[in-house]
Design an enzyme around this catalytic site. Structure first.
Site, mmCIF file in Angstrom:
data_model
loop_
_atom_site.group_PDB
_atom_site.id
_atom_site.type_symbol
_atom_site.label_atom_id
_atom_site.label_comp_id
_atom_site.label_asym_id
_atom_site.label_seq_id
_atom_site.Cartn_x
_atom_site.Cartn_y
_atom_site.Cartn_z
ATOM 1 N N MET A 1 9.348 93.198 11.142
ATOM 2 C CA MET A 1 9.106 92.864 12.545
ATOM 3 C C MET A 1 8.305 94.009 13.159
ATOM 4 O O MET A 1 8.795 94.776 13.989
ATOM 5 C CB MET A 1 10.430 92.663 13.289
ATOM 6 C CG MET A 1 11.296 91.556 12.721
ATOM 7 S SD MET A 1 10.670 89.930 13.145
ATOM 8 C CE MET A 1 11.306 89.790 14.792
ATOM 9 N N ASP B 1 2.504 89.332 3.884
ATOM 10 C CA ASP B 1 3.724 88.630 4.261
ATOM 11 C C ASP B 1 3.410 87.325 4.997
ATOM 12 O O ASP B 1 2.462 87.249 5.778
ATOM 13 C CB ASP B 1 4.555 89.551 5.166
ATOM 14 C CG ASP B 1 5.906 88.953 5.526
ATOM 15 O OD1 ASP B 1 6.727 88.763 4.617
ATOM 16 O OD2 ASP B 1 6.134 88.678 6.724
ATOM 17 N N PHE B 2 4.199 86.289 4.737
ATOM 18 C CA PHE B 2 4.185 85.012 5.466
ATOM 19 C C PHE B 2 2.762 84.502 5.718
ATOM 20 O O PHE B 2 2.359 84.260 6.859
ATOM 21 C CB PHE B 2 4.931 85.152 6.793
ATOM 22 C CG PHE B 2 5.339 83.812 7.389
ATOM 23 C CD1 PHE B 2 6.418 83.115 6.877
ATOM 24 C CD2 PHE B 2 4.635 83.263 8.449
ATOM 25 C CE1 PHE B 2 6.785 81.878 7.418
ATOM 26 C CE2 PHE B 2 4.986 82.033 8.997
ATOM 27 C CZ PHE B 2 6.074 81.342 8.479
ATOM 28 N N GLU C 1 2.347 85.861 0.150
ATOM 29 C CA GLU C 1 3.641 85.168 0.069
ATOM 30 C C GLU C 1 3.507 83.830 0.773
ATOM 31 O O GLU C 1 3.597 83.736 1.993
ATOM 32 C CB GLU C 1 4.739 86.005 0.734
ATOM 33 C CG GLU C 1 6.103 85.320 0.708
ATOM 34 C CD GLU C 1 7.002 85.714 1.878
ATOM 35 O OE1 GLU C 1 8.222 85.726 1.691
ATOM 36 O OE2 GLU C 1 6.483 86.012 2.974
ATOM 37 N N TRP D 1 5.493 80.680 0.818
ATOM 38 C CA TRP D 1 6.803 80.184 0.384
ATOM 39 C C TRP D 1 7.201 78.999 1.243
ATOM 40 O O TRP D 1 7.390 79.126 2.447
ATOM 41 C CB TRP D 1 7.837 81.313 0.508
ATOM 42 C CG TRP D 1 9.227 80.967 0.046
ATOM 43 C CD1 TRP D 1 9.626 79.829 -0.595
ATOM 44 C CD2 TRP D 1 10.400 81.777 0.161
ATOM 45 N NE1 TRP D 1 10.968 79.872 -0.876
ATOM 46 C CE2 TRP D 1 11.473 81.064 -0.423
ATOM 47 C CE3 TRP D 1 10.647 83.036 0.703
ATOM 48 C CZ2 TRP D 1 12.778 81.561 -0.469
ATOM 49 C CZ3 TRP D 1 11.936 83.534 0.656
ATOM 50 C CH2 TRP D 1 12.994 82.817 0.069
ATOM 51 N N SER E 1 9.286 74.787 0.830
ATOM 52 C CA SER E 1 10.267 74.037 0.049
ATOM 53 C C SER E 1 9.613 73.233 -1.065
ATOM 54 O O SER E 1 8.517 72.690 -0.899
ATOM 55 C CB SER E 1 11.054 73.090 0.957
ATOM 56 O OG SER E 1 11.740 73.807 1.948
ATOM 57 N N TRP F 1 -3.801 77.631 -12.066
ATOM 58 C CA TRP F 1 -4.701 78.741 -11.792
ATOM 59 C C TRP F 1 -3.990 80.024 -12.191
ATOM 60 O O TRP F 1 -3.576 80.812 -11.352
ATOM 61 C CB TRP F 1 -5.078 78.770 -10.309
ATOM 62 C CG TRP F 1 -6.358 79.493 -10.023
ATOM 63 C CD1 TRP F 1 -7.018 80.357 -10.836
ATOM 64 C CD2 TRP F 1 -7.138 79.409 -8.815
ATOM 65 N NE1 TRP F 1 -8.161 80.826 -10.230
ATOM 66 C CE2 TRP F 1 -8.262 80.260 -8.986
ATOM 67 C CE3 TRP F 1 -6.994 78.717 -7.624
ATOM 68 C CZ2 TRP F 1 -9.224 80.414 -7.992
ATOM 69 C CZ3 TRP F 1 -7.958 78.874 -6.642
ATOM 70 C CH2 TRP F 1 -9.053 79.712 -6.825
ATOM 71 N N ASP G 1 14.035 88.995 -0.639
ATOM 72 C CA ASP G 1 14.520 87.848 0.135
ATOM 73 C C ASP G 1 15.440 86.963 -0.688
ATOM 74 O O ASP G 1 16.513 86.562 -0.226
ATOM 75 C CB ASP G 1 13.335 87.007 0.629
ATOM 76 C CG ASP G 1 12.605 87.661 1.779
ATOM 77 O OD1 ASP G 1 13.272 88.267 2.640
ATOM 78 O OD2 ASP G 1 11.363 87.578 1.819
#
Length: 901
Positions: free
Chosen positions: A547, A667-668, A692, A694, A696, A775, A787
């Protein structure tokens, strides 16, 4: 809230006529029939073209339609090339979820109705809470409440499909009967999209409809239950009172509930399948190449050029050019295709001079959307020789095509056919080399030519057999790797990298993590790691660093800036590259705006609320809409703003120079467009970068689907958006190795290793089922991270099975990443060390070739680069002895590895 009709967005059925476009009468027309005009071109799709437009004069207009032109090409006997390229794009559509509690016709039983305006395979995953049952918020409802088609999930929930009440209804919905006399305190639910595996909640929490506060025998409001807190604010209450009574005299028990209605906006990414068909023939009058390109896309700009040899260097050809063509930076042309008369797509004719090897193009839908062919430029050969050497793998190989067909009919494997091509090419090259009329070549030159031909042949057949639209399956030959230096790029590093994640979720607690890791640096190097990923370095609201606040303040819970530089310097002394963890999606503000919202930033990058995306209601940004998914815990940064990108690039360059980072872990990255990542990579020239992405995986009624193509395609799409400048963590492979559902503290495993379903480790084409199967050079494989494991445990690998996971990722292609805890806080250190040494000794790399030998219920086995064999699972497998002899190299619990001698 206004609703958005999204069904017309699913396919391009709606067409809008574009004015001002002319058709070409004679594709062989001379350049004298063209004139130039400065006219601004507007069209749907917001694709802005430069003002210099090469426009056909009125004399070039034709009464013949595009349909007639297509039929001419179909019937023409001199068409020497024709192929349809599949293209896929992902479109974000907006809709809403609604929740309604009401009575039919204002009387009778109550009903809970949950609906969604987006098309899809929607599932309501729901349960109930009972009065005074404080210990469990989710229980199964009584059977009489369950709508038809409901399926129980373990012992705590029900899954019910949503259906359309009628064919014309835009909503999918499900209705649940509510008995006011029951002891049910609340109904809890989440909505699941079976097509994408996405779960939809209410502001990050389960939806909850409380019942005990207002539903009793006659529907009157009654009492309050302290542990039930409604998520819905607009409960409609109608007072039943005498008009002469004072407002203060209105008692709660005299009020009746008219109903509840709540809406929540949602977005969904939908894959749209289209195609582009190209035909090429010789003009009988001029011997020029006439290329006809058509697509079912409604409006599209073709960004194109030509090449003169197999190097495929773009050139701008001389005229004549099609109507609505502009020159782009003297390097390419852009042509707006003309709508077909039947309204089903658009098309264009291109006249190309003799002597060209190929026609290169990409499709531009708008400023942010480009379509390519398997991650590369579309390539159309313009001569027989270029057709023969083309990597596009079209069925225009003449004699070679016949061999392809014969081998397919004999059900030969991909590898067998590729080997057959290579064998024939070897014979061809040997014959050429022995031709006395040619100059004698050195052995090294012959071998170099041979390697290049082998590579082209293998890649051509790989693409020929592939049906995946937006990636390129990489084929690299062992001989090539042994003799040619490895190709380095920011998406792969050297190709031989092995990453250590140098921290866990608790590493910040010591306050001196940088120094602790420095003490382990020599040990890390001795184990064979080439890259260490360090935690986020900036000042952060959360101690873990994710954060970030003041980006230029590098005094964090892990240590100060001087300790960080000391650690990086030590790792560099040992030849280890260092990745910085860059959190670019969001940033915590330091000040509030006039409305009390935290969206004003401080420090060196003192942005205001223009740096925050506009579609996150929590932080009231004044920027543009987000280009990805919002992270709701902090203001999401608007990367479309020029000043934001400029500042981020400056900050990242400063980290490279001041700290010495060699690359990035991003990140994200789901939160912003991959094209911005490409911009940041170009600005910082990293040695290696990984994002990253990520989300479902795909499940059907709680069971993980075998086909995870949609999941890995989303990761591939992001990598494509970065132009391959960054790799991505192979979440799909981890999910196939193991996947679970966690609800209210209850965990249920459904995975290959835990349930002995090793057949999941081969996809429907017999290849690895993750990103590594499509790939491999851009896939960063992993078993655990801070995580999924550590003390968070969001997606923990099945206990006791971790070494099977490492046996898989450390022998397969991709770039493997090893979690810190598994080396320094477990009993796996010696086994991991042996696998690391084995991978380095055999020079396994991110493009290694996998041949899956067996994928059965209890065993998975594969041969890698024809020199390593591996099996995981309790079942039996032995590599076949033939020209190569196999000997055991490593063995552990339910895994075994062989090497060829």
């Amino acid at each position: 809230m206004s609703s958005v009709a999204v069904e017309p967005l699913l396919r391009y059925h709606r067409r809008t006529e574009v004015s001002g476009l002319r058709k070409v009468a004679n594709p062989c027309c001379s350049s004298s029939s063209l004139n130039c005009s400065r006219q601004k071109l507007f069209h749907r799709g917001k694709c802005k073209l430069p003002p210099f437009v090469i426009r056909a004069s009125s004399s070039s207009s034709s009464s013949s339609s595009s349909t007639a032109l297509a039929e001419t090409f179909e019937s023409s006997g001199d068409v020497f090339f024709r192929h349809s390229f599949p293209v896929t794009q992902t479109e974000k559509v907006e809709g809403k979820i609604f929740v309604r509690v009401d009575q039919e016709n204002g009387k009778g039983n109550w009903h809970l109705t949950v609906g969604c305006s987006l098309p899809g395979k929607w599932i309501l995953h729901w349960g109930v809470s009972y009065v005074n049952d404080i210990g469990s918020e989710w229980d199964q409802p009584p059977k009489h409440m369950r709508p038809s088609g409901s399926v129980p999930v373990k012992n705590y929930a029900i899954e019910t499909p949503l259906k359309k009440p009628s064919g014309d209804d835009p909503f999918y919905e499900v209705k649940i009967d509510i008995d006011p006399k029951s002891a049910i305190a609340a109904i809890n639910f989440v909505l699941k999209d079976e097509e994408t595996g996405a779960w939809y909640q209410h502001k990050g929490r389960d939806f909850k409809v409380p019942l005990v506060d207002y539903l009793l025998e006659d529907g009157t409001v009654f009492g309050s239950n302290s542990f039930v807190r409604p998520f819905f604010s607009n409960i409609l209450l109608k007072p039943e009172t005498d008009s002469t009574r004072e407002p203060d005299d209105v008692k709660r028990e005299d009020q009746k509930v008219e109903g509840i209605y709540e809406e929540q906006p949602i977005t969904k990414h939908i894959a749209i399948e289209n195609s582009v068909t190209v035909s090429v023939r010789k003009c009988p009058e001029t011997s020029k190449n006439i290329l006809y390109l058509e697509t079912d896309l409604p409006e599209v700009v073709v960004h194109w050029g030509v090449c003169r040899d197999d190097a495929k260097n773009w050139e701008t050809p001389p005229g004549p050019h099609p109507p609505e063509t502009v020159i782009f930076k003297e390097k390419a042309l852009r042509t707006l295709l003309q709508p077909k008369e039947d309204g089903r797509g658009c098309s264009g004719l291109f006249t190309l001079e003799e002597g060209l090897a190929g026609f290169l193009f990409v499709l531009k839908l708008n400023d942010n959307t480009w379509l390519k062919c398997k991650g590369n430029d579309f390539y159309v050969p313009l001569s027989n020789s270029s057709i023969l050497h083309s990597e596009s793998g079209q069925e225009h190989f003449k004699d070679a095509a016949a061999s392809v067909k014969a081998l397919d009919q004999n059900q030969g494997s991909d590898t067998a056919f590729t080997n057959e091509i290579i064998k024939e090419i070897r014979n061809l090259v040997s014959g050429i080399s022995s031709d006395n009329s040619r100059k004698v070549k050195t052995k090294e030159a012959q071998e170099s030519i041979l390697q290049e031909i082998e590579k082209l042949a293998a890649e051509a057949y790989s693409i020929f057999r592939s049906s995946i639209p937006t990636f390129k399956e990489e084929v690299v030959l062992e001989e090539e790797l042994e003799q040619a230096p490895p190709k380095k790029s920011s998406g792969t590093g050297s190709g031989y990298e092995i990453v250590l994640q140098g921290f866990n979720w608790e590493s910040h607690k010591s306050g001196r993590w940088y120094m602790e890791l420095k003490e382990k640096a020599e040990d890390i190097a001795s184990l064979g790691f080439t890259v260490v990923w360090l935690p986020p370095p900036t000042e952060s609201v959360s101690p873990e660093g994710y954060m970030p606040k003041d980006l230029y303040n590098l005094n964090s819970r892990y240590g100060n800036i001087y300790e960080l530089k000391e650690l990086v310097g030590k790792l560099h002394e040992l030849g280890i590259k260092v990745l910085g963890d860059a959190v670019l999606n969001h940033r915590c503000a330091q000040y509030q705006n006039q409305n009390g919202i935290w969206n004003i930033f401080g420090g060196r990058l003192n942005w205001d609320d223009r740096a925050v995306v506009a579609d996150d209601p929590h932080f009231q940004g004044r920027g543009n809409k987000s280009s990805g998914d919002n992270f709701h815990a902090a203001p999401n940064i608007d990367h479309s703003q020029d000043f934001v990108r400029k500042d981020i690039k400056g900050w990242m360059r400063w980290l490279r120079e001041e700290i010495g980072y060699d690359g990035w872990r991003l990140d994200f990255v789901r939160g912003f467009w991959g094209g911005y990542v490409k911009d940041y990579m170009d600005a910082t020239s990293p040695y290696f970068a990984v994002g990253e992405y990520w989300d479902s995986l795909s499940y059907t009624y709680g069971e993980m689907d075998h086909n995870q193509d949609a999941h890995r395609q989303r990761i591939i799409d992001w990598i494509n958006a970065t132009s391959g400048s960054a790799g991505a963590f192979d979440v799909t492979t981890k999910g196939v190795l193991h996947a679970y559902v966690s609800l209210k503290g209850k965990i249920y495993f459904m995975q290959a290793l835990e349930r002995c379903e090793y057949w999941r480790l081969a996809d429907e084409k017999g290849k690895p089922p993750g990103v590594v199967g499509w790939w491999p050079s851009r896939a960063v494989t992993f078993v655990e991270n801070h995580d999924t494991g550590s003390t968070q445990g969001h997606w923990r690998f099945p206990g006791g099975k971790e070494m099977q996971g490492y046996a898989y990722i450390l022998t397969h292609p991709g770039t493997p990443a090893v979690f810190f805890d598994h080396v320094y806080s477990s009993n796996y250190r010696s086994e991991i060390a042996a696998l690391l040494a084995f991978r380095n000794r055999h020079k396994l790399h991110c493009r290694s070739i996998v041949q899956i030998s067996k994928a059965a219920r209890d065993v998975y086995a594969a041969i890698i680069d024809e020199k390593v064999a591996v099996k995981i699972g309790p079942g039996h497998f032995e590599p076949p002895n033939g020209p190569r002899k196999w000997s055991p190299a490593l063995e552990g619990r339910d895994y075994k590895i062989w090497e060829s001698s």
